[in-house]
Design an enzyme around this catalytic site. Structure first.
Site, PDB file in Angstrom:
ATOM      1  NE  ARG A 129      -4.052  -1.980   1.922  1.00  0.00           N
ATOM      2  CZ  ARG A 129      -3.910  -3.050   2.706  1.00  0.00           C
ATOM      3  NH1 ARG A 129      -2.957  -3.084   3.616  1.00  0.00           N
ATOM      4  NH2 ARG A 129      -4.741  -4.060   2.583  1.00  0.00           N
ATOM      5  CE  LYS A 151       1.038  14.095 -15.152  1.00  0.00           C
ATOM      6  NZ  LYS A 151       0.441  14.124 -16.497  1.00  0.00           N
ATOM      7  CG  LEU A 179      22.486  15.461 -18.296  1.00  0.00           C
ATOM      8  CD1 LEU A 179      22.235  16.958 -18.371  1.00  0.00           C
ATOM      9  CD2 LEU A 179      21.335  14.693 -18.930  1.00  0.00           C
ATOM     10  CD  GLU A 193       8.658  17.011 -22.635  1.00  0.00           C
ATOM     11  OE1 GLU A 193       7.930  17.993 -22.332  1.00  0.00           O
ATOM     12  OE2 GLU A 193       8.215  15.937 -23.102  1.00  0.00           O
ATOM     13  CE  LYS A 262       6.091  17.935 -14.571  1.00  0.00           C
ATOM     14  NZ  LYS A 262       6.293  16.630 -15.171  1.00  0.00           N
ATOM     15  CD  GLU A 272      -2.431  16.969 -16.525  1.00  0.00           C
ATOM     16  OE1 GLU A 272      -1.560  16.250 -16.020  1.00  0.00           O
ATOM     17  OE2 GLU A 272      -2.607  17.096 -17.752  1.00  0.00           O
ATOM     18  NE  ARG A 276       1.508  17.681 -13.228  1.00  0.00           N
ATOM     19  CZ  ARG A 276       1.892  16.735 -12.394  1.00  0.00           C
ATOM     20  NH1 ARG A 276       1.300  16.603 -11.220  1.00  0.00           N
ATOM     21  NH2 ARG A 276       2.878  15.915 -12.730  1.00  0.00           N
ATOM     22  CG  ASN A 277      -4.865  21.005 -18.823  1.00  0.00           C
ATOM     23  OD1 ASN A 277      -4.570  19.976 -19.409  1.00  0.00           O
ATOM     24  ND2 ASN A 277      -6.062  21.289 -18.375  1.00  0.00           N
ATOM     25  CG  ASN A 280      -0.314  18.130 -21.160  1.00  0.00           C
ATOM     26  OD1 ASN A 280       0.595  17.307 -21.121  1.00  0.00           O
ATOM     27  ND2 ASN A 280      -1.301  18.153 -20.298  1.00  0.00           N
ATOM     28  CG  HIS A 283       2.924  17.092 -24.650  1.00  0.00           C
ATOM     29  ND1 HIS A 283       3.793  18.158 -24.625  1.00  0.00           N
ATOM     30  CD2 HIS A 283       3.588  16.052 -24.070  1.00  0.00           C
ATOM     31  CE1 HIS A 283       4.919  17.780 -24.030  1.00  0.00           C
ATOM     32  NE2 HIS A 283       4.825  16.499 -23.695  1.00  0.00           N
ATOM     33  CG  HIS A 287       0.781  12.773 -26.794  1.00  0.00           C
ATOM     34  ND1 HIS A 287       0.175  13.269 -25.670  1.00  0.00           N
ATOM     35  CD2 HIS A 287       1.982  12.294 -26.404  1.00  0.00           C
ATOM     36  CE1 HIS A 287       0.988  13.111 -24.622  1.00  0.00           C
ATOM     37  NE2 HIS A 287       2.096  12.527 -25.060  1.00  0.00           N
ATOM     38  CG  HIS A 299       7.578  12.344 -25.556  1.00  0.00           C
ATOM     39  ND1 HIS A 299       6.215  12.304 -25.729  1.00  0.00           N
ATOM     40  CD2 HIS A 299       7.821  13.329 -24.647  1.00  0.00           C
ATOM     41  CE1 HIS A 299       5.648  13.217 -24.951  1.00  0.00           C
ATOM     42  NE2 HIS A 299       6.608  13.859 -24.291  1.00  0.00           N
TER      43      HIS A 299
END
Ligand SMILES: NC(=O)c1ccc[n+]([C@@H]2O[C@H](COP(=O)([O-])OP(=O)(O)OC[C@H]3O[C@@H](n4cnc5c(N)ncnc54)[C@H](O)[C@@H]3O)[C@@H](O)[C@H]2O)c1
Ligand SMILES: [Zn+2]
Length: 1589
Positions: A129, A151, A179, A193, A262, A272, A276-277, A280, A283, A287, A299
């Site tokens: 849990r 997320k 990196l 991004e 972010k 979201e 937070r939209n 995107n 995207h 997408h 991506h």
């Protein structure tokens, strides 16, 4: 950051400072976890790639060593790649943790990219849990995006990230040192991004990213590969290494900047719901592209394209300015990202996949952000700021407009009559460039507003910057450029060349500026260069003039063109300067603008006649005035100017006037729609000629024009009252003539005098972006508007009413308006398009389609947005109309030396494809009318002939290139450059240009033996050496035709050619086998020395591999001959073309990429069925094969010769993912077995990798079993080869025997049944095959005339029965015992083959017809004929099979003859109508036949003398043939005697090609063999056994 080591910064998210960002902070990371996440158990999870990173070892080792007492560290490694971001992997981690006794106090540490972060985050979220998780992101994307915000998710087969949770990590510990080893493409991928985040939230960061773009890309692109030896595993890894320390500060800031944004956004909207939209952005559309282009595209790459499209949407809505869109796409390009799916490099990377509009819209409709069925999108307001605080609903129509390049314009009838709009077009190009030069040379700071953003200004600004002329900064979000000039004092040479693309204005202006530049201590010249087109554009007169004035300038390539070397140790003297100004006024302006800086005052005299474009010279002089320098015109000399010495004083602000040519479109819109438009910054005082358009064109046409010194307002008259302009000289405003044309198209005088508008003074418009006069004429015609071209202009015949304007269409429906990549053509016609159907009241009016809308980008990228959003036009987007199968009828052009066999092969080609044949030499003589080519040449010379030939060829290919022709050309066609161009163009558009090639020595022998045109050896050799290169470069296919010495060879060659041409035109598909199959690997040095054994070697094979690396020579000629030989002797068995490098266990030099490329190119041109490309080859080689593969199938192979890794190793996983992203057709993995377990591991791998057809085997003795278990295309060897291609290779016989012993093949019994069967050849036929291939079956005789008996003894309950061959008298009697009948058995009405279908049931088939068909085909009859009739002799059972066979190959009619015809009439009735059976009753009937008969089958008994009547009918039929398409062929069905009377008659008297019955017998048996066993039969061996007596 002076000391990057150990410094870090904390960022808060959701109120806690849990994100730490730094460089080289592993100690801090370990300490943070140990101190702030105390636990008894730490579980470190990462993918196998990370294990190879040195930094990982450092971190994990330190972690282990720092563990407090009582704590333990567990490690778990997953397989890399999205394919493993699954519930299954999650489950295996959970099982591991449970087994290890992990409890609720466990801390999971996720080290890796977004995949690990997402999956491990989710695992932690549900384990007991929920347990604590720490994220250590190692990819750029993970650092700035996926690790922040909590997320987490895994993928399912239905979709990505569908199962997951919000689960905030305890810490996100970002160390940018990771990196260093991130692969280059992943690095760039993450930048999408970063740029996105700055674009929506942080304008300053965006600017900083802009400034640092160049150094970033340089460092990232120069990443190296290094070997690293892990002390933990003791293995050596080849890893990527980027010198990020060189851009450390930039990298640190960009990561930190993104994270802060972010974290901010997430903190205010964790789940979201709105804000937070905004993350995107890019995207929604991104997408949709990703869904289609994955896994080839990443991506970030798709999001990059999505951002540009979504920004364009915002501009379309009038929210975002063009400058901002340009900035966005510019920065993406600068960071190495794609901005359109059509970009060449991106298209190659994504293997030419298409992205159809409907699919994109479909994909968008399942986006999580959507509001029910409504699609949503984030709208940018300016760089750094979104429009509103959430995503916006967007209509499909608007999406369609944005996603396509073809625009549908609807009638402008919804626009209110009292509409009154103010439109500001982009700045003038001419004024922009002048302002930049003067401000750069001037003293003081100047803010330039409304600057045009174009290539010219871009290159100009770059040059000013490089030459240190002025400091350049931007204000108002990049809308205003600020130049701080130093009065020309600081101009200094730079190290870089000044690259100016195709920017004409910039290059002319900068040439004189260069003469003012000072040398640096170590350099005293500047190089100005441009692209290929620019290197052809003239600059000679300007250079002449500057040279005469003391400046040293050298041409570096072509006289009179860039590149130029301008020496800075010479001086710009001044005084009297003469300049020829009849070609370009830009030369004049260039000298004028720089003249004040000469050593002495300048007198500029324009010589050589009246200068061109005086208006532009005036513009320069007036602008110089505004910058403080007064030019005076000479009072004594014409076209002569005095310029004082001095320098410019920059005005504080300079607003660039809008482009007056662009302004004509909104003004004409007002004129056409009867509304009002004002252009607020162009008036009568304008510097631009086109400013007169309103007054001199629109006003006399009936518009109300209100022009002040600085503004222009036009109101159109009532509808239908625009008047034609009798005559207008548009010389001062040539660019506006296109606008005038579309207005004139609907102007009428109501007097019925033709409504003619005459425009003159525009001859120069023929040589602009396109021939604009011709373009207007041809496109106006599509609307139904007539025109007439004048030497210096055009006349337009206006329509009497706008209702007569037509929707551009042809017979098959609406067509688009061509824009010729010319912005002005596109913008003009966008206006006329809206006038079509203007008065229609109907709801569904047809729109007008404008093609290539992007071309307006040159001067006004936002034109469509203004038309739609400001002016109110309804627009939509659409997919191109052209259907996808345009290529299916592409013609074929055959080129090659005289005597290469063009005439014969062209005929074969036409016959095989069903195309019409045209000989270009014949066509020439037809057009010439007066004689032969020889005579033409005698009269006019070769040069004239080549010219004419090129002209005719071009004409023909343009007209018939898509219409299914075969063009045979004269050998010398490649001598003309024009013809070569036409050939190359045709090939690049999907046509076939086939180089027919024959050995040059053979050609010489042949030509010398030609009595009509004898040739000399030297002559032929010279010609060949001259043309060889041309043949190669002009052709996209090549066919090597060896010399044939017998008719049989000739027929084989013909068949091979048929195979080839059908393959390269896609008419024959290569089907990858789906059953057990094999290919033999040829290791000969020279196949032509083993002609006799090649066929036996390939017995039972579905393909044959040529190991090119084993060949003695690698030149094209040699290799071509090998391929051609192989094809002929193996009867067209598919070829696998393999060049195995040493590294991969072959003999080919590892880095001889030049030869390798040539070899692959040859393979593609030769239309081989398969090419093997090694996955370790450089990607440019791989992509060049993949992007040109045509119908060839690609095998992506990887070999682990040294047993370096086992089948669970990530290397195979990565290679498999690579193969998926290269989208190869077959994956071939070869490992090495060290112990037997390796074989089991391989089978597990095979079982879990089923996305692509897979060949997977283990080398070595221990690995042999894997060769047995592999099903698809197992590589085999043969006893007839002296060496096997790889250790452990088995023969097919061996494989089948082992497989049988393992139970893989169960032994079957087969019987021939019937009576009498004492002489039956079936047992020997089948048993020969079984023995050769190592199959365990037995074939026997069962003699009986009772079907019941057969049922009782064989059919009932015999589990081992494999099948029955049924012969007389049982072919009908057996039918009742069949569960089902094949189509052929039904139609023929008899069963000769019984196939068990399980459960004691049987299928009744008939293979007699296949025997007939295959006998004909292997003797040169095409497998599908057209325009041909067949003939069947006899009326028995075999005749029925013959009819079925002839119908199957496409005979349009089948004639039947027999001794007595009554039986034929009966037979005819039992066949369907479409068989077109015709019974020839009498000899008179036969005489009257009109058709061509080219195939015949004789089915009458051959042991009795022939009937007289039948012979006379037969003879008449045999004469009804032509020899044009293929040799007429007669097949004898009787097995004995070897030569029958009918065969003799057909061959000796009528020269038919005859085929003896033995072939039919074997072909029939082989067809049965293959149906029963599923294995390819060894035909040749069987044939020899069966016919041996
Ligand atoms: N949760 C979120 O908010 C969110 C946001 C964006 C993307 N994602 C997810 O992220 C995933 C993509 O992440 P990604 O682009 O990082 O892919 P990835 O995890 O596959 O990493 C890219 C590749 O680089 C390797 N790699 C990572 N760091 C390395 C390093 N320092 N040195 C050498 N190799 C290294 C990895 O092994 C992998 O092969 C997708 O599954 C996507 O759905 C999640
Ligand atoms: Zn993303």
């Amino acid at each position: 950051m002076t000391t990057p080591t150990m410094s870090f910064e904390k960022v808060s998210i959701l109120g806690k400072p849990t994100i730490h960002v730094g460089y080289d902070i592993h100690t801090h990371i370990v300490q943070t976890i140990i101190n702030d996440c105390k636990s008894s158990t730490y579980v470190v999870v990462n993918d196998a790639n990370l294990t190879k990173v040195p930094y990982w070892e450092q971190l994990v080792t330190e972690f282990e060593q720092s563990l407090p007492k009582g704590s333990r560290l567990l490690r778990f490694v997953t397989k890399p790649g999205e394919a493993h971001k699954t519930r299954k992997t999650k489950e295996s981690i959970e099982d591991f943790m449970l087994l290890q006794g992990c409890t609720r106090d466990t801390v999971v540490v996720a080290i890796g990219g977004g995949i690990i972060g997402d999956m491990i985050g989710y695992t932690a979220a549900t384990f007991m849990r929920g347990v604590r998780v720490v994220q250590i992101p190692t990819s750029l994307l993970a650092m700035v995006d996926s690790s922040i915000g909590g997320k987490t998710a895994v993928d399912t087969p239905i979709g990505k990230n569908f199962i997951g949770a919000f689960w905030q990590p305890q810490f996100v510990l970002v160390d940018i040192k990771w990196l260093r080893t991130l692969p280059q493409r992943e690095f760039i991928n993450g930048m999408a991004e970063v740029i996105k985040t700055a674009a929506i939230w942080d304008a300053d960061e965006f600017t900083r990213l802009e400034v640092n773009a160049n150094s970033f890309l340089e460092i990232v692109n120069n990443a190296k590969f290094i070997d690293y030896k892990s002390t933990m595993t003791d293995e050596i890894y080849n890893i990527s290494d980027t010198n990020i320390e060189a851009i450390l500060e930039h990298t640190y800031k960009l990561v930190l900047g993104s994270i802060k944004v972010k974290a901010d956004v997430v903190s205010s909207d964790e789940r979201e719901s709105s804000l937070r939209n905004l993350l995107n952005f890019g995207h929604t559309i991104g997408h949709a592209y990703e869904a289609i282009l994955t896994p080839q595209a990443l991506h970030g790459e798709c999001v990059s394209i999505g951002m540009v499209k979504e920004a364009e949407l915002s501009r379309y809505w009038g929210i975002l300015s063009s400058t901002q869109v340009a900035r966005l796409s510019k920065i993406l390009v600068a960071y190495g990202l794609p901005v359109s799916p059509e970009e060449k490099w991106f298209k190659e990377l994504t293997l030419q996949k298409t992205t159809p509009l409907e699919t994109l819209l479909d994909k968008m409709s399942i986006d999580k952000k959507n509001d029910g069925a409504k699609k949503k999108c984030v709208i940018l307001e300016s760089i750094g700021k979104c429009y509103g605080t959430s995503a916006h609903v967007v209509s499909d129509e608007d999406f369609k407009f944005i996603l396509t390049d073809e625009t549908l314009v609807y009638p402008f009838n919804n626009i209110p009559k009292d509409q009154n709009k103010i439109i500001v077009p982009p700045g003038s190009k001419s004024i922009s460039n002048r302002a930049l030069v003067m401000a750069a040379l001037g003293e003081g700071t100047c803010k330039i507003k409304n600057l045009l953003h174009s290539d010219d200004t871009k290159h100009m600004l770059t040059a000013v910057d490089l030459l240190k002329g002025a400091n350049i900064t931007w204000e108002d979000n990049g809308e205003t450029v600020v130049l701080e000039g130093h009065g020309g004092e600081t101009l200094t040479v730079c190290n870089e060349e000044l690259y100016l693309g195709n920017a004409g204005t910039a290059s002319r202006f900068l040439t004189t500026v260069a003469a003012l530049v000072k040398s640096s201590p170590d350099k005293d010249y500047i190089i100005l260069t441009g692209n290929a087109r620019m290197q052809q554009r003239p600059i000679g007169p300007l250079v002449d003039s500057l040279r005469a004035n003391g400046t040293k300038i050298d041409y570096m390539k072509n006289e009179g063109c860039l590149p130029l070397k301008v020496h800075t140790d010479s001086v710009f003297k001044g005084g009297r300067i003469e300049l020829a100004a009849t070609v370009s006024s830009q030369y004049v302006s260039s000298v004028l603008m720089c003249a004040p800086y000469a050593q002495e005052p300048v007198t500029l005299a324009l010589v050589g006649g009246k200068p061109i474009s005086q208006l532009y010279v005036d513009m320069t002089i007036r602008m110089m005035d505004a910058f403080g320098v007064k030019v005076t015109q000479s009072e004594t000399e014409p076209y002569t100017y005095h310029i004082p010495k001095g320098h410019y004083i920059n005005p504080p602000e300079y607003v660039i006037e809008s482009d007056a040519s662009s302004a004509t479109y909104p003004l004409a819109f007002a004129a056409l729609t009867g509304t009002t438009v004002t252009v607020p910054n162009i008036g009568s005082a304008s510097l631009q000629g086109d400013a007169r358009f309103a007054r001199d064109v629109l006003k006399p046409m009936g518009c109300t024009v209100d022009q002040t010194a600085t503004s222009t307002t036009v109101t159109g008259p009532a509808q239908g009252t625009l008047k034609p302009l009798k005559h207008v000289d548009m010389e001062p405003m040539t660019d506006a003539f296109l606008t005038a044309c579309v207005v004139a198209a609907v102007a009428n005088d109501g007097k019925g005098t033709g409504n003619v508008t005459t425009i003159e003074g525009i001859a120069n418009q023929r040589v602009k972006e396109c021939n604009r006069i011709e373009a207007m004429a041809s496109q106006l015609a599509k609307f139904g508007v007539e025109t007439r071209e004048l030497p210096d202009g055009i006349q337009i015949y206006g329509l009497d009413s706008i209702d007569e304007l037509k929707v551009p269409s042809n017979s098959s429906g609406p067509v688009g308006i061509d824009t010729y990549d010319d912005h002005r053509v596109a913008m003009s016609f966008s206006l006329l398009a809206g006038m079509v159907n203007y008065n229609s009241k109907s709801q569904d009016v047809t729109s007008v389609r404008i093609l290539e809308r992007h071309c307006t980008g040159k001067t006004w990228p936002g034109w469509w947005d203004v038309l739609h959003t400001n002016l109110g036009a309804k627009l939509d987007g659409a997919e191109p109309l052209i259907s996808s199968n345009v290529n299916s009828n592409k013609s074929v052009v055959i080129i090659g030396m005289r005597a290469a066999g063009k005439t014969t092969i062209s005929k074969w080609c036409a016959a095989a494809l069903g195309y019409k044949l045209v000989d270009l030499d014949d066509l020439f003589e037809e057009q010439y009318e007066k004689g032969t080519i020889k005579e033409f040449v005698a009269e006019n010379g070769w040069e004239k002939f080549r010219m004419e030939e090129a002209r005719i060829f071009k004409e023909v290919i343009e007209k018939y290139g898509d219409s299914g022709y075969v063009f045979s050309t004269g050998g010398g066609i490649v001598e003309s450059a024009e013809s070569r161009e036409s050939l190359k163009k045709f090939a690049s558009e999907g046509g076939v240009v086939l180089h027919l090639h024959r050995d040059i020595e053979e050609t010489i022998i042949f030509l010398q033996s030609d009595p009509t045109r004898p040739a000399y050896v030297e002559e032929i050799r010279d010609v060949w050496s001259k043309r060889e290169q041309w043949y190669n470069e002009c052709s996209n296919y090549t066919f090597f035709a060896p010399h044939c010495s017998t008719e049989a060879q000739f027929q084989k060659l013909r068949k091979v050619f048929g195979n080839f041409i059908n393959m390269i035109t896609g008419k024959r598909q290569i089907d990858i086998p789906t059953k057990r199959s094999a290919f033999v690997c040829l290791t000969f040095e020279d196949l032509t020395e083993h002609v006799d054994s090649l066929n036996p070697i390939t017995y039972g094979c579905d393909a044959v591999e040529v190991r090119i690396d084993h060949l003695a020579e690698l030149d094209a000629d040699y290799v071509s001959r090998q391929l051609s030989t192989l094809r002929i002797v193996t009867d067209g068995l598919p070829i696998i073309f393999t060049v195995r490098t040493k590294k991969q266990g072959g003999k080919f030099a590892d880095d001889d990429y030049v030869t390798l490329k040539n070899l692959f190119n040859l393979a593609l041109k030769s239309g081989v069925e398969y090419i093997d490309i090694e996955l370790t080859l450089p990607s440019d080689i791989q992509y060049s094969v993949l992007n040109n593969k045509g119908f060839t199938k690609i095998i992506g192979s990887h070999h682990d010769f040294n047993a370096a890794y086992n089948w669970d190793d990530a290397e195979w996983e990565n290679r498999y993912n690579q193969a998926l992203s290269l989208d190869v057709d077959i994956v071939k993995f070869v490992g090495t077995a060290i112990n037997f377990e390796d074989n089991l591991a391989l089978e597990r791998f095979r079982f879990s990798h089923t996305t692509k057809p897979l060949i997977a085997i283990n080398m070595g003795k221990i690995g042999q079993v894997s060769r047995v278990l592999n099903t698809l295309l197992t590589p085999i060897t043969s006893d007839l080869l002296n060496t096997a291609a790889a250790p452990g290779q088995l023969t097919l016989q061996q494989i089948n025997k082992i497989y049988t012993s393992m139970g893989g093949i169960s032994p079957k019994e087969f019987y021939v049944v019937g009576k009498p069967i004492g002489h039956s050849r079936s047992p020997i036929l089948h048993n020969t095959g079984y023995n050769l291939l190592g199959l365990p079956h037995k074939f026997d005789k069962f003699e009986t005339d009772s079907a019941e008996n057969v049922k009782k003894v064989l059919l009932d309950g015999n589990e081992n029965l494999g099948g029955l061959a049924v012969t007389i008298p049982l072919k009908l009697d057996i039918i009742p015992f069949m569960e089902e009948l094949s189509d052929s058995a039904k139609t023929i009405g008899a069963v000769n083959t019984v196939i068990p279908i399980g459960n004691g049931k049987f299928n009744g088939d008939n293979t007699d017809w296949l025997g007939i068909k295959n006998s004909l085909i292997s003797n040169g009859v095409p497998s599908s004929v057209s325009g041909v009739s067949g003939l069947v002799i006899g009326a028995g059972g075999t005749s029925r099979a013959a009819i079925y066979a002839l119908h199957n190959i496409g005979c349009e009619k089948i004639y039947l003859i027999n001794r007595t015809t009554s039986k034929l009439q009966e037979l005819k009735k039992t066949f369907p109508e479409e068989y077109n059976l015709v019974v020839i009753e009498t000899t008179t009937d036969a005489d009257k036949l009109q058709d061509t008969i080219s195939v015949a089958v004789s089915c009458v008994p051959a042991d009795k003398p022939l009937d007289e009547e039948l012979v006379s009918k037969l003879e008449r039929c045999l004469t009804k043939t032509t020899h044009s398409k293929f040799l007429p062929t007669l097949l004898e069905a009787a097995y004995l005697p070897t030569v029958t009377p009918i065969m003799r008659l057909a061959k000796d008297k009528y020269q038919w090609n005859v085929v003896p019955g033995a072939q039919l017998l074997v072909h029939q048996g082989v067809a049965q063999f293959e149906k029963w066993t599923g294995v390819k039969a060894p035909f040749q061996a069987i044939f020899e056994e069966v016919t041996r007596n």
